[in-house]
Structure formats: structure tokens, C-alpha cells
Write an enzyme that holds these catalytic residues in place. Sequence first.
Site, PDB file in Angstrom:
ATOM      1  CG  HIS A 176     -13.409  26.552  10.632  1.00 49.53           C
ATOM      2  ND1 HIS A 176     -13.294  27.828  11.122  1.00 49.53           N
ATOM      3  CD2 HIS A 176     -14.184  25.895  11.525  1.00 49.53           C
ATOM      4  CE1 HIS A 176     -13.950  27.926  12.252  1.00 49.53           C
ATOM      5  NE2 HIS A 176     -14.512  26.774  12.530  1.00 49.53           N
ATOM      6  CG  ASP A 177     -17.607  26.172  11.322  1.00 47.33           C
ATOM      7  OD1 ASP A 177     -17.412  24.935  11.273  1.00 47.33           O
ATOM      8  OD2 ASP A 177     -17.500  26.838  12.375  1.00 47.33           O
ATOM      9  CG  HIS A 190     -16.647  30.238  15.356  1.00 45.95           C
ATOM     10  ND1 HIS A 190     -15.789  29.814  16.354  1.00 45.95           N
ATOM     11  CD2 HIS A 190     -16.755  29.185  14.498  1.00 45.95           C
ATOM     12  CE1 HIS A 190     -15.411  28.555  16.104  1.00 45.95           C
ATOM     13  NE2 HIS A 190     -15.985  28.159  14.988  1.00 45.95           N
ATOM     14  CD  GLU A 238     -19.351  21.104  10.599  1.00 49.52           C
ATOM     15  OE1 GLU A 238     -18.207  20.657  10.372  1.00 49.52           O
ATOM     16  OE2 GLU A 238     -19.746  21.406  11.727  1.00 49.52           O
ATOM     17  CG  ASP A 239     -22.088  25.172  10.277  1.00 47.47           C
ATOM     18  OD1 ASP A 239     -22.561  24.030  10.355  1.00 47.47           O
ATOM     19  OD2 ASP A 239     -21.299  25.641  11.124  1.00 47.47           O
ATOM     20  CG  ASP A 269     -13.527  24.902  15.338  1.00 47.04           C
ATOM     21  OD1 ASP A 269     -14.223  25.901  15.618  1.00 47.04           O
ATOM     22  OD2 ASP A 269     -14.001  23.864  14.823  1.00 47.04           O
TER      23      ASP A 269
HETATM   24  N1  LIG Z   1     -19.415  27.386  22.404  1.00 44.86           N
HETATM   25  C1  LIG Z   1     -20.295  27.848  21.488  1.00 44.86           C
HETATM   26  N2  LIG Z   1     -20.441  27.177  20.314  1.00 44.86           N
HETATM   27  C2  LIG Z   1     -21.322  27.658  19.402  1.00 44.86           C
HETATM   28  C3  LIG Z   1     -22.069  28.825  19.656  1.00 44.86           C
HETATM   29  N3  LIG Z   1     -22.836  29.077  18.570  1.00 44.86           N
HETATM   30  C4  LIG Z   1     -22.564  28.126  17.673  1.00 44.86           C
HETATM   31  N4  LIG Z   1     -21.662  27.255  18.156  1.00 44.86           N
HETATM   32  C5  LIG Z   1     -21.144  26.071  17.431  1.00 44.86           C
HETATM   33  O1  LIG Z   1     -21.787  24.929  17.955  1.00 44.86           O
HETATM   34  C6  LIG Z   1     -20.903  23.790  17.798  1.00 44.86           C
HETATM   35  C7  LIG Z   1     -20.899  23.033  19.111  1.00 44.86           C
HETATM   36  O2  LIG Z   1     -22.215  22.667  19.426  1.00 44.86           O
HETATM   37  P1  LIG Z   1     -22.696  21.171  19.354  1.00 44.86           P
HETATM   38  O3  LIG Z   1     -24.136  21.129  19.717  1.00 44.86           O
HETATM   39  O4  LIG Z   1     -21.746  20.333  20.182  1.00 44.86           O
HETATM   40  O5  LIG Z   1     -22.470  20.704  17.854  1.00 44.86           O
HETATM   41  P2  LIG Z   1     -23.349  20.880  16.535  1.00 44.86           P
HETATM   42  O6  LIG Z   1     -23.645  22.350  16.352  1.00 44.86           O
HETATM   43  O7  LIG Z   1     -22.444  20.328  15.474  1.00 44.86           O
HETATM   44  O8  LIG Z   1     -24.595  20.064  16.689  1.00 44.86           O
HETATM   45  C8  LIG Z   1     -19.539  24.306  17.385  1.00 44.86           C
HETATM   46  O9  LIG Z   1     -19.379  23.927  16.019  1.00 44.86           O
HETATM   47  P3  LIG Z   1     -17.975  23.824  15.269  1.00 44.86           P
HETATM   48  O10 LIG Z   1     -17.300  25.169  15.306  1.00 44.86           O
HETATM   49  O11 LIG Z   1     -18.253  23.202  13.961  1.00 44.86           O
HETATM   50  O12 LIG Z   1     -17.029  22.908  16.119  1.00 44.86           O
HETATM   51  P4  LIG Z   1     -17.185  21.466  16.795  1.00 44.86           P
HETATM   52  O13 LIG Z   1     -17.611  21.720  18.190  1.00 44.86           O
HETATM   53  O14 LIG Z   1     -18.225  20.708  16.000  1.00 44.86           O
HETATM   54  O15 LIG Z   1     -15.848  20.891  16.697  1.00 44.86           O
HETATM   55  C9  LIG Z   1     -19.654  25.828  17.608  1.00 44.86           C
HETATM   56  O16 LIG Z   1     -18.918  26.609  16.698  1.00 44.86           O
HETATM   57  C10 LIG Z   1     -21.892  29.503  20.913  1.00 44.86           C
HETATM   58  O17 LIG Z   1     -22.518  30.508  21.207  1.00 44.86           O
HETATM   59  N5  LIG Z   1     -21.004  28.974  21.793  1.00 44.86           N
HETATM   60 MN   LIG Z   2     -15.982  26.126  14.057  1.00 45.54          MN
END
Ligand SMILES: Nc1nc2c(ncn2[C@@H]2O[C@H](COP(=O)(O)OP(=O)(O)O)[C@@H](OP(=O)(O)OP(=O)(O)O)[C@H]2O)c(=O)[nH]1
Ligand SMILES: [Mn+2]
Length: 179
Positions: free
Chosen positions: A61-62, A35, A65-66, A122
Amino acid sequence: MNSDAVLLLETVNFAAEKHRNQRRKDPEATPYINHPIGVARILSHEGGVTDIEVLQAAVLHDTVEDTDTSLAELEAAFGPIVARIVEEVTDDKRLPKQERKRQQVEHAPLCSGQAKLVKLADKLYNLRDLIRSTPAGWTAERVQEYFVWAREVVRGLKGTNPALEEKLEELFRQRGVQL
Ligand SMILES: Nc1nc2c(ncn2[C@@H]2O[C@H](COP(=O)(O)OP(=O)(O)O)[C@@H](OP(=O)(O)OP(=O)(O)O)[C@H]2O)c(=O)[nH]1
Ligand SMILES: [Mn+2]
């Protein structure tokens, strides 16, 4: 090899080590590092972005946070500008999810241009990923809600990168979610 390439490899290696035990939520459990690498690649390949600090911040970027990474650690390794961009795109995980999502919508227009670029890429990556495969346990409604919320965030990022914004608009159009 030029110094930007060396720097970017250092950055990718740092992020890979930090995300080494993490997987994406898709049924194939793709390595998480795909990602952030993909987000940086969208910026360079599709957005025409050459600002090395933006590309480094995209790769990282993550991490705050992660993973166990701190902003101080990023600043020591990559300098204050990269650390500041990552800080701008980092959600406060101590807040309840709904509040975090609300804050992203509210904060998007206040971000620096560099952070707005990372946020656009993102969202574009995550929306494409949602179209490619549904995360384990997500209903169609949850996927649609993510599109609706992402549109609210992207509205606040307008005027940053026309190429990326057009690609996002096209995805929203296809989903019946108008920007
Ligand atoms: N579409 C998708 N997303 C996935 C997958 N695996 C992990 N993610 C991550 O999950 C986040 C979106 O899921 P949510 O349930 O809405 O958020 P959360 O993880 O913060 O609880 C994204 O975080 P983020 O990158 O920090 O971005 P943001 O959505 O918080 O802005 C995304 O990168 C996947 O298989 N598909
Ligand atoms: Mn991200």
C-alpha cells in the site's frame, strides 16, 4: 504450498525490496517494511480478512506513495485489482500536506470496500505505533492532531469491518477523541 501463500510471499518480497532503504520515524528507526506487513497482518489476524487481493494491496500500500514503484509496475506484477486498490489508498505527494490530508477525509467514503479495509488497518497500525513511541521531532500536540484527523478519515470508512472499527473506536475513546 497453496497458490495464495506463494502469491503473498512474492508480494512481501517485492515490497521488502522496494522499501529496503526506508526506515520508520520512531527513534529506533524500525525498518519500514514492518509497517506494511503489520497492516496486512491486522487485516488477516484481527479483521478476519481472507481476500488475497486485499492482503496483497495491504503489503504494497505504501510502495507507490513512498518508493519509485509505478501503478503500471504493480499491475504487470500483481494484476489490475491489486493495482487499483493501491491506487485508491495512494496520496498525491505533489500536493501540499494540508491538502493531501483534506483529500483523505473527502475521499474515504468514496473508496471501494477493499480499499476501505486497507485504510482502516493502516490507521489502526499508525495510531498504535504513535501510542508505542513518538516519531522523532513530533510534539504531543502533533500526535493529538493526528488522532483527530484519523478520526475524520475513519468516520468515512464506517460499515466496512466491525472488528477493526471497534478497535479504532476504543483508541479514539482512550484519547478523548469521540467517533
Ligand atoms: N505513527 C507512525 N507513523 C510513521 C512512523 N514512521 C513513518 N510513519 C508514517 O508517517 C505517516 C504519518 O505521518 P504524517 O507526518 O502525518 O504524514 P506524511 O508522512 O504523509 O507527511 C504515515 O503514513 P501512511 O502510512 O501513508 O498513512 P497516513 O497517515 O498518511 O494515512 C505513517 O505510516 C512512525 O514511526 N510512527
Ligand atoms: Mn501506511
